[in-house]
Scaffold this active site. Structure first.
Site, short mmCIF file in Angstrom:
data_model
loop_
_atom_site.label_atom_id
_atom_site.label_comp_id
_atom_site.label_asym_id
_atom_site.label_seq_id
_atom_site.Cartn_x
_atom_site.Cartn_y
_atom_site.Cartn_z
N CYS A 79 0.87 -1.56 0.48
CA CYS A 79 -0.01 0.34 -0.16
C CYS A 79 1.00 1.51 0.21
O CYS A 79 1.18 1.03 -1.09
CB CYS A 79 -0.55 -0.29 1.36
SG CYS A 79 -2.03 1.49 1.18
N HIS A 167 -4.22 -4.53 0.56
CA HIS A 167 -3.95 -5.73 1.98
C HIS A 167 -3.57 -7.46 2.05
O HIS A 167 -4.78 -7.50 2.44
CB HIS A 167 -4.36 -5.31 2.88
CG HIS A 167 -3.68 -2.83 3.36
ND1 HIS A 167 -3.07 -2.92 3.56
CD2 HIS A 167 -4.28 -2.29 2.55
CE1 HIS A 167 -3.07 -2.03 3.57
NE2 HIS A 167 -3.72 -1.37 3.05
N GLU A 169 -2.77 -9.24 5.21
CA GLU A 169 -2.58 -9.30 5.68
C GLU A 169 -3.50 -9.50 6.35
O GLU A 169 -3.96 -10.42 7.18
CB GLU A 169 -2.02 -7.94 6.71
CG GLU A 169 -2.37 -6.92 6.87
CD GLU A 169 -1.46 -6.18 5.67
OE1 GLU A 169 -0.98 -6.83 4.45
OE2 GLU A 169 -1.94 -5.14 6.04
N GLY A 223 -2.39 -15.64 35.59
CA GLY A 223 -3.16 -15.77 34.31
C GLY A 223 -1.76 -16.01 33.39
O GLY A 223 -1.12 -16.79 33.69
N SER A 226 2.12 -14.40 33.30
CA SER A 226 3.47 -15.00 33.97
C SER A 226 3.83 -16.46 34.00
O SER A 226 4.86 -16.20 34.26
CB SER A 226 3.00 -14.44 34.92
OG SER A 226 1.58 -14.59 35.65
#
Ligand code: XMP
Length: 509
Positions: A79, A167, A169, A223, A226
């Site tokens: 682009c 694009h 992606e 979580g 970590s």
């Protein structure tokens, strides 16, 4: 040495998506701002220019000396990148007569071109541009067009430099991934060997080399990030990793003991610290949400600092920082590649003056989960919904008391249990109960009640930036409401939050 692709960011909203797609093809890549170039050594196999919110015709548009890459590395310019190459090589970029946003089809394709291998004529592509490449220099060759955009893709003859107006992606470009694969594999010669297993192997050996016999402290939160960071470090340095898991009294019901238990089962050298009273006493009477966050942050640092001091001769602080925390797309108002820094302010607690080791700082969230799976970490930890650091404190509106926390923990546990039992837990991105300090009249048996409200929240999201409320079945909501009101003393009314973000937020505070 790990081969890589360098993505130079000109501020496009899609830059991170390019990186995601490249990595899905098992090729490691890094995003760098266009005006802060990394070292280009022989591990670099190719370069991608991103799009940009700027027009190349604007005076303050991002500039780059592409001769640094052209003919030295394969270069794919997307682009803005494509328009920039064309304009700065003697072509002409003009405002589009029809602004092209959305779907288009490649009606002409040079089918023998290596960049377009296995892409059928008429392939759908996603356009998002206000300028058009009207004229290209003689050495540029058009290799694909749509019915309105003649220069949809080009090659600079005699080089491995390509420009594409669309694009690849975004998933709306149905063969975009194929195009990227053609570029990465056939043109750059990438070997597609970047997998969770290879990441684990190289990370562990580089951690071993970096840390040697030093000691590391790391705060576990329960979580995903970590936990995965801890297991990687543990595999590298074993007992020299000292994990600290703080109970702030604001976790979900039984979470502290369950999570601590599973960490111990995983063989981590972990110390649990019950600091419930310390947090709750500091929070007493505080109603303002930002004040609550500040207090929790401060007390956490104090508790962690005390615990870290008890580990003798520690020199590193381990953190579960992930890639999106480290990179930031170039801002439209001026590039700012920000790296979070932990050691540039005076007066920090001692542990923050340690050297920082962040084994996940090159990974996206879903990649962290894949690495966690490959490391054998339990699904209970990997599949867990996001949970805010300040925990239930920001799900109790107004001031916090031990009694309110206990009521909310019970209601939340019933809610989450029902989501899991019905198969809905994995279908929603985040769920939780909120304690509303609003009293309303109810009737239980023959008695009039005057008690609080629990609000249920469940949302679908990709990254928490936007979210929509989940359409939980009425029968499930009815059962949860019934279970909560019948079992949690102090609650006589349950409501469901049907607001999306924006304009609401996921948390109520
Ligand atoms: P909001 O409420 O802003 O939440 O829509 C977006 C995501 O961020 C989480 N969140 C927090 N996480 N500390 C955290 O660690 C916080 O203070 C905090 N506030 C919100 C929220 O749970 C959701 O996943």
């Amino acid at each position: 040495m790990q081969e890589k692709i360098i993505i130079l960011d000109f501020g496009s909203q899609y830059t991170q998506l390019i990186a995601r797609r490249v990595r899905e093809l098992n090729v490691y890549c890094e995003i760098h701002p266009f005006n802060n170039l990394p070292e280009f050594d022989n591990t670099v196999k190719g370069v991608i220019f991103s799009g940009s919110p700027f027009s190349v015709r604007q005076e303050n548009a991002p500039q780059i000396d592409f001769k640094l890459f052209h003919n030295k590395y394969p270069l794919l310019a997307v682009c803005y990148g494509a328009q920039y190459l064309a304009q700065h090589s003697g072509g002409e970029v003009i405002p589009s007569t029809i602004r092209e946003y959305g779907r288009a089809n490649l009606q002409y394709i040079n089918e023998t071109h290596p960049l377009l291998k296995n892409i059928p004529r008429d392939s759908q592509v996603w356009m998002s541009h206000g300028d058009t490449i009207a004229d290209i220099p003689a050495e540029f060759e058009v290799i694909a067009s749509t019915d309105t955009v003649r220069v949809a893709a080009f090659q600079v003859n005699g080089s491995k430099t390509y420009g594409i107006q669309f694009h690849p992606e975004v998933t709306h470009s149905t063969d975009g991934k194929q195009l990227l694969e053609n570029f990465l594999v056939d043109i750059c010669g990438c070997s597609q060997d970047w997998t969770p297993d290879s990441f684990i192997e190289t990370t562990i050996s580089s951690l071993k080399e970096k840390i040697g016999n030093d000691k590391v402290v790391l705060g576990l939160s329960g979580g995903v990030d970590s936990s995965v960071a801890a297991v990687l470090l543990h595999n590298a340095i074993g007992k020299n990793l000292h994990c600290i898991f703080v109970d702030n009294g604001l976790l979900r019901k039984d979470e502290y003991t369950q999570v601590l238990d599973s960490y111990q089962h995983m063989g981590l050298n972990v110390r649990g610290i019950d600091a419930k009273d310390r947090f709750l006493s500091q929070l007493a009477g505080v109603k303002d949400p930002e004040q609550k966050r500040k207090i929790i942050g401060r007390v956490f640092i104090e508790v962690f600092d005390d615990a870290a001091h008890e580990v003798q001769d520690v020199s590193w602080l381990g953190q579960g920082t992930i890639y999106p925390d480290v990179i930031e797309s170039v801002s439209v108002n001026g590039p700012s590649a920000t790296i979070k820094s932990h050691h540039n302010v005076g007066g920090l607690p001692d542990f923050m003056k340690l050297k920082v080791v962040e084994p996940l700082n090159t990974l996206f969230k879903d990649e962290v989960r894949k690495v966690g799976k490959a490391l054998g970490i339990d699904d209970v930890i990997l599949g867990r919904h996001p949970f805010p650091g300040p925990g239930l404190a920001i799900r109790i509106l107004g001031d916090i008391t031990a009694e309110k926390v206990a009521i909310l923990q019970e209601a939340d546990a019933i809610y989450i249990h029902n989501l899991k039992a019905s198969g809905w837990y994995d279908k929603v991105w985040q769920a939780g109960a909120i304690f509303l300090p609003v009293q309303s009249v109810g009737v239980m048996g023959d008695e009039r009640t005057y008690e609080n409200v629990i609000c249920l929240r469940a949302v679908g999201s990709v990254d928490g930036m936007t979210a929509d409320w989940s359409h939980l079945p009425y029968e499930l909501l009815a059962k949860i409401s019934n279970d909560i009101i019948n079992n949690v003393k102090g609650i006589n009314r349950v409501v469901y939050d049907i607001s999306s973000k924006p304009p609401a937020t996921i948390e109520w505070e």
